[in-house]
Every structure is written in C-alpha cells, then in structure tokens.
Design an enzyme around this catalytic site. Structure first.
Site, mmCIF file in Angstrom:
data_model
loop_
_atom_site.group_PDB
_atom_site.id
_atom_site.type_symbol
_atom_site.label_atom_id
_atom_site.label_comp_id
_atom_site.label_asym_id
_atom_site.label_seq_id
_atom_site.Cartn_x
_atom_site.Cartn_y
_atom_site.Cartn_z
ATOM 1 N N ARG A 116 -20.357 3.707 -9.879
ATOM 2 C CA ARG A 116 -18.948 3.292 -9.880
ATOM 3 C C ARG A 116 -18.183 3.892 -11.052
ATOM 4 N NH1 ARG A 116 -22.357 -0.809 -8.598
ATOM 5 N NH2 ARG A 116 -22.001 -2.025 -6.693
ATOM 6 N N ASP A 160 0.864 -1.185 0.000
ATOM 7 C CA ASP A 160 0.000 0.000 0.000
ATOM 8 C C ASP A 160 0.897 1.230 0.000
ATOM 9 O OD1 ASP A 160 -3.241 0.414 1.015
ATOM 10 O OD2 ASP A 160 -1.909 2.161 1.016
ATOM 11 N N ASP A 216 -22.470 -9.910 -7.420
ATOM 12 C CA ASP A 216 -23.887 -9.668 -7.749
ATOM 13 C C ASP A 216 -24.629 -10.996 -7.896
ATOM 14 O OD1 ASP A 216 -23.439 -6.598 -8.723
ATOM 15 O OD2 ASP A 216 -21.876 -7.925 -9.420
ATOM 16 N N THR A 217 -23.930 -11.984 -8.457
ATOM 17 C CA THR A 217 -24.538 -13.306 -8.627
ATOM 18 C C THR A 217 -24.805 -13.936 -7.266
ATOM 19 O OG1 THR A 217 -23.540 -13.609 -10.792
ATOM 20 C CG2 THR A 217 -24.113 -15.613 -9.601
ATOM 21 N N HIS A 232 -20.400 -4.956 -13.680
ATOM 22 C CA HIS A 232 -20.648 -4.925 -12.231
ATOM 23 C C HIS A 232 -21.030 -3.480 -11.940
ATOM 24 C CE1 HIS A 232 -20.241 -5.107 -7.931
ATOM 25 N NE2 HIS A 232 -19.212 -4.280 -7.936
ATOM 26 N N ARG A 288 -25.377 -12.229 -4.592
ATOM 27 C CA ARG A 288 -26.532 -11.484 -4.055
ATOM 28 C C ARG A 288 -27.829 -11.996 -4.680
ATOM 29 N NH1 ARG A 288 -23.309 -5.754 -4.619
ATOM 30 N NH2 ARG A 288 -22.493 -5.709 -2.504
ATOM 31 N N PRO A 302 -14.366 1.192 -11.255
ATOM 32 C CA PRO A 302 -15.338 0.290 -11.871
ATOM 33 C C PRO A 302 -14.611 -0.929 -12.439
ATOM 34 C CG PRO A 302 -14.991 2.228 -13.248
ATOM 35 C CD PRO A 302 -14.182 2.444 -12.032
ATOM 36 N N VAL A 303 -14.923 -2.093 -11.918
ATOM 37 C CA VAL A 303 -14.034 -3.243 -12.065
ATOM 38 C C VAL A 303 -13.864 -3.692 -13.520
ATOM 39 C CG1 VAL A 303 -15.782 -5.030 -11.599
ATOM 40 C CG2 VAL A 303 -13.401 -5.441 -11.020
ATOM 41 N N ASP A 304 -14.898 -3.564 -14.335
ATOM 42 C CA ASP A 304 -14.753 -4.018 -15.730
ATOM 43 C C ASP A 304 -13.768 -3.132 -16.494
ATOM 44 O OD1 ASP A 304 -16.957 -6.135 -15.740
ATOM 45 O OD2 ASP A 304 -17.984 -4.363 -14.975
HETATM 46 P P1 NAD Z 1 -9.935 1.996 0.665
HETATM 47 O O1 NAD Z 1 -9.802 3.461 0.363
HETATM 48 O O2 NAD Z 1 -10.263 1.545 2.040
HETATM 49 O O3 NAD Z 1 -8.565 1.264 0.256
HETATM 50 C C1 NAD Z 1 -7.820 1.588 -0.879
HETATM 51 C C2 NAD Z 1 -6.349 1.468 -0.498
HETATM 52 O O4 NAD Z 1 -5.577 1.626 -1.676
HETATM 53 C C3 NAD Z 1 -5.898 2.546 0.492
HETATM 54 O O5 NAD Z 1 -5.322 1.947 1.635
HETATM 55 C C4 NAD Z 1 -4.868 3.367 -0.294
HETATM 56 O O6 NAD Z 1 -3.803 3.838 0.509
HETATM 57 C C5 NAD Z 1 -4.399 2.358 -1.328
HETATM 58 N N1 NAD Z 1 -3.845 2.975 -2.536
HETATM 59 C C6 NAD Z 1 -4.381 4.003 -3.253
HETATM 60 N N2 NAD Z 1 -3.573 4.304 -4.281
HETATM 61 C C7 NAD Z 1 -2.521 3.431 -4.240
HETATM 62 C C8 NAD Z 1 -1.395 3.237 -5.039
HETATM 63 N N3 NAD Z 1 -1.141 3.997 -6.121
HETATM 64 N N4 NAD Z 1 -0.526 2.248 -4.694
HETATM 65 C C9 NAD Z 1 -0.754 1.486 -3.590
HETATM 66 N N5 NAD Z 1 -1.839 1.626 -2.795
HETATM 67 C C10 NAD Z 1 -2.710 2.595 -3.115
HETATM 68 O O7 NAD Z 1 -10.994 1.451 -0.379
HETATM 69 P P2 NAD Z 1 -11.771 0.052 -0.284
HETATM 70 O O8 NAD Z 1 -13.051 0.241 0.395
HETATM 71 O O9 NAD Z 1 -10.828 -1.006 0.172
HETATM 72 O O10 NAD Z 1 -12.110 -0.180 -1.836
HETATM 73 C C11 NAD Z 1 -11.058 -0.432 -2.744
HETATM 74 C C12 NAD Z 1 -11.593 -0.547 -4.163
HETATM 75 O O11 NAD Z 1 -12.389 -1.732 -4.264
HETATM 76 C C13 NAD Z 1 -12.487 0.613 -4.585
HETATM 77 O O12 NAD Z 1 -12.232 0.920 -5.940
HETATM 78 C C14 NAD Z 1 -13.884 0.043 -4.413
HETATM 79 O O13 NAD Z 1 -14.831 0.684 -5.216
HETATM 80 C C15 NAD Z 1 -13.624 -1.382 -4.877
HETATM 81 N N6 NAD Z 1 -14.642 -2.365 -4.511
HETATM 82 C C16 NAD Z 1 -14.918 -3.293 -5.447
HETATM 83 C C17 NAD Z 1 -15.883 -4.229 -5.200
HETATM 84 C C18 NAD Z 1 -16.166 -5.270 -6.263
HETATM 85 O O14 NAD Z 1 -17.153 -6.002 -6.202
HETATM 86 N N7 NAD Z 1 -15.326 -5.388 -7.264
HETATM 87 C C19 NAD Z 1 -16.586 -4.227 -3.997
HETATM 88 C C20 NAD Z 1 -16.241 -3.286 -3.042
HETATM 89 C C21 NAD Z 1 -15.262 -2.333 -3.308
#
Ligand code: NAD
Length: 325
Positions: free
Chosen positions: A99, A46, A159-160, A186, A162, A132-134
């Site tokens: 997203r 991180d 989502d599936t 997603h 859910r 946005p994951v896609d």
């Molecule tokens: P968060 O802010 O708690 O954590 C993100 C972390 O990334 C932070 O600790 C930050 O310091 C670190 N970070 C940021 N830029 C960085 C970089 N350049 N290098 C290294 N580390 C870096 O956020 P979160 O709640 O953990 O969510 C993370 C992501 O996951 C978001 O994009 C969120 O939308 C996504 N998410 C996806 C799903 C899914 O179904 N795919 C579900 C929930 C959240």
C-alpha cells in the site's frame, strides 16, 4: 435524487454523510450505510460525476424496499454540511502491491479532496479510508487544519476484524466474543498483538490447551496478507472495509464511546508522536475521545516502534506539496 447542490455554509446536517470517491469502497459503504439505516442523507462526490450519478441512482432504487435514504451525486458544497465525510478517493493497489507504494499518488488526491471540503466550509469529522491509510490520515490532518480528534483513519479495524475471524475459526468461539487488537500500520508492518487477546476474560494462553494452541506467526501472516489475497482474486476489497467504515460512523453518530482500533495522531503513546497509526481509541460524537495504551509484550512494543519508523520514513518521501500544513 441527483443535482441537489446547496450553498456552502457552516451548518451541519446531523443526518448527512458525505462519501468522497464513489468507486468500489465508496459505493459499497453507501450501500452498507443504507442497510444499517444510520443516516437519511448520503451525498456521493467523485471527479467522475457520471459514476457518482449512476451509483446514486442504483442505490436510490433500493429505497422502496429498504429503509429510505436520500442518496445523490453532489459537490463539495453538499459535502461540507455533512456530519462525517468519508474519504475513499485514493490510489488503488494491485495484487500483493505494498500500500505504501501508492502514497505519492494518493496524497495528491487526498490533499485535493480535503482542500475542496475545507474551502466549502466543512467542519465535521473526516474519516479516511484511502490507502496507505495511516499516511493519508496524516495528510488529511495537516491539510484540513481540523483538530486531531476529528481526523480518523480506518486503520487496523479491518485487520482486527480479520484477526478475530481467524481466531474464531481456530478456537470455536464467535468472533464478536473475542477481544484483541491488530495495532500499528494498516499494512505490512502491522502488529497482531496477541497479548491483548481475551476470551471470556481469559488470555489466549489460558484459553488454549497446549495441544490446540494455534500457530500465532502463521495466523498474523494470514491476517496481514488477507487483503492481498482478496485483491488478487477480485481486483479490489470492499465489503470488509465498508463494514469497518460503517462501524466507525455508528460509534460517532450514536456517541457510543466504543473502543475500536483506528488510526489517529499519536502524542507520546509508547514514546511515539507526530504520526498516525492505530491504537485502541474511545470513539464518540467528537471523534477520538481517548487513545488507549494496553500493556504489550516487549517484542510487540518493539514491532510497534518499527511500524512507526516505517511510516515516518514513508511519509517523509511524499512530495512536500501534498503533506504541507
Ligand atoms: P476505486 O478506483 O474504485 O475508487 C476511487 C474513486 O475515487 C474513483 O471513482 C475515482 O474517480 C475517485 N477519485 C479519484 N481522484 C479523485 C478526486 N481528486 N476527487 C474526487 N474523486 C476522485 O478504488 P477503491 O477500490 O474504491 O479504493 C479506494 C481507496 O480505498 C484506495 O486507496 C484503496 O487502496 C483504499 N482501500 C482502503 C482500505 C482500508 O482498509 N482502509 C480497504 C480497501 C481499499
């Protein structure tokens, strides 16, 4: 254990998973991986090193009580040797924020992380969770130069899950006994493909008596908006997505050939190509082994095409630096 940096190299440690981004999703994923005892090494990377170190120390405190794993705050040299690198660093959304609105911010972060990994010699499987994951899966694919089969987005697996939970409550059948898929983005344009639902081999229409047929429109809205409701309440989502991530890792590490809906590069499926979205995929040691194309009802196929169009437009709006090959 902290500060255990290693020299970059092409050797892959089969028992190591790297998590890039030790925030809510990253830390919860590490915890879920530990409880599942899937790997012996978990490295957290991180940009907030103090956060990664604190999470690693907190997780390590569970070692004497759970199945032990070496968890440490490391760097890209450590992550480069992982079998799977999970990308959770990305822009966060608030409340019912779409997203797609954080695409530009997330793309810069994802591009930076992928560059760090690749420069350090990473050659494993990249699993993208950042939203946005896609779109972020496509950014990661383009920036990494890895084969498409090895760059996977968590997509609509959550989502599936859910949808199955919602159907389970309506039908009185265990969620794990329900087959069916949410496909496409997603996000807001996702497609709850009710024609793919099977319970004991029976389609939904045959399983339900007319009187207890659930309101499918209401159900797909509920599934689509479930994440927003959770973010509204606790500020983020973590347990569902972390479990989805661990399920994908398990399918890869055990070469299960499990069919899971994940985001992957399309190459002509339903006439779509050049973008990532979720279809049921056969997942194993090499990542995506095969993309499946279930027979969809015409309105579902049209909704999938509309979802693809939305993703294509949103991807084109991301600044070039982040999306360039
Ligand atoms: P968060 O802010 O708690 O954590 C993100 C972390 O990334 C932070 O600790 C930050 O310091 C670190 N970070 C940021 N830029 C960085 C970089 N350049 N290098 C290294 N580390 C870096 O956020 P979160 O709640 O953990 O969510 C993370 C992501 O996951 C978001 O994009 C969120 O939308 C996504 N998410 C996806 C799903 C899914 O179904 N795919 C579900 C929930 C959240």
């Amino acid at each position: 254990m902290t500060g255990a940096n290693e020299r970059p190299g092409r050797r892959v440690e089969p028992d190591r998973i790297a998590i890039i981004g030790a925030g809510h999703v990253g830390a919860t994923t590490a915890f879920a991986l530990m409880l599942r005892a899937l790997v012996h090494e978990i490295v957290l990377v991180d940009r907030n090193r103090a956060l990664a170190e604190a999470e690693a120390a907190d997780l390590s405190d569970a070692n004497a009580l759970a199945r032990p794993a070496r968890v440490w705050a490391g760097d890209y040299a450590d992550a480069a040797r992982a079998r799977i690198a999970i990308l959770t660093a990305g822009g966060a959304t608030h409340g019912a924020q779409d997203r797609l609105s954080v695409a530009a911010d997330s793309a810069v972060i994802v591009a930076d992380c992928v560059e760090g990994l690749i420069q350090a010699g990473f050659s494993g499987i990249l699993l993208v969770a950042a939203n946005p994951v896609d779109l972020m899966t496509l950014v990661a694919l383009k920036r990494s130069g890895l084969p498409a089969s090895r760059v996977i987005g968590t997509g609509t697996l959550l989502d599936t899950s859910r949808l199955k939970q919602t159907l389970s409550e309506a039908l009185g059948v265990a969620p794990a006994s329900i087959e069916g898929y949410v496909l496409g983005e997603h996000g807001n344009s996702e497609v709850a493909a009710f024609s793919t639902v099977r319970i004991g081999g029976q389609p939904l229409d045959r399983f339900c008596k007319d009187a207890d047929r659930p309101d499918l429109d209401a159900m797909s809205t509920e599934v689509r908006d479930a994440g927003y409701a959770i973010v509204e309440g606790k500020g983020y989502t973590s347990f569902g997505v972390a479990t989805a991530i661990v399920r994908i890792c398990e399918a890869i590490l055990r070469d299960e050939r499990a069919v899971l809906p994940v985001s992957t590069l399309l190459t002509g499926e339903y006439g779509l190509s050049g973008l990532c979205l979720s279809l049921p995929c056969v997942l194993g040691a090499e990542g995506v082994h095969r993309i499946l194309t279930p027979d969809l009802e015409p309105p579902e196929q049209a909704a999938l095409a509309a979802s693809a169009k939305i993703l294509r437009t949103a991807f084109a709006a991301i600044p070039v630096r982040a999306t360039a090959d």
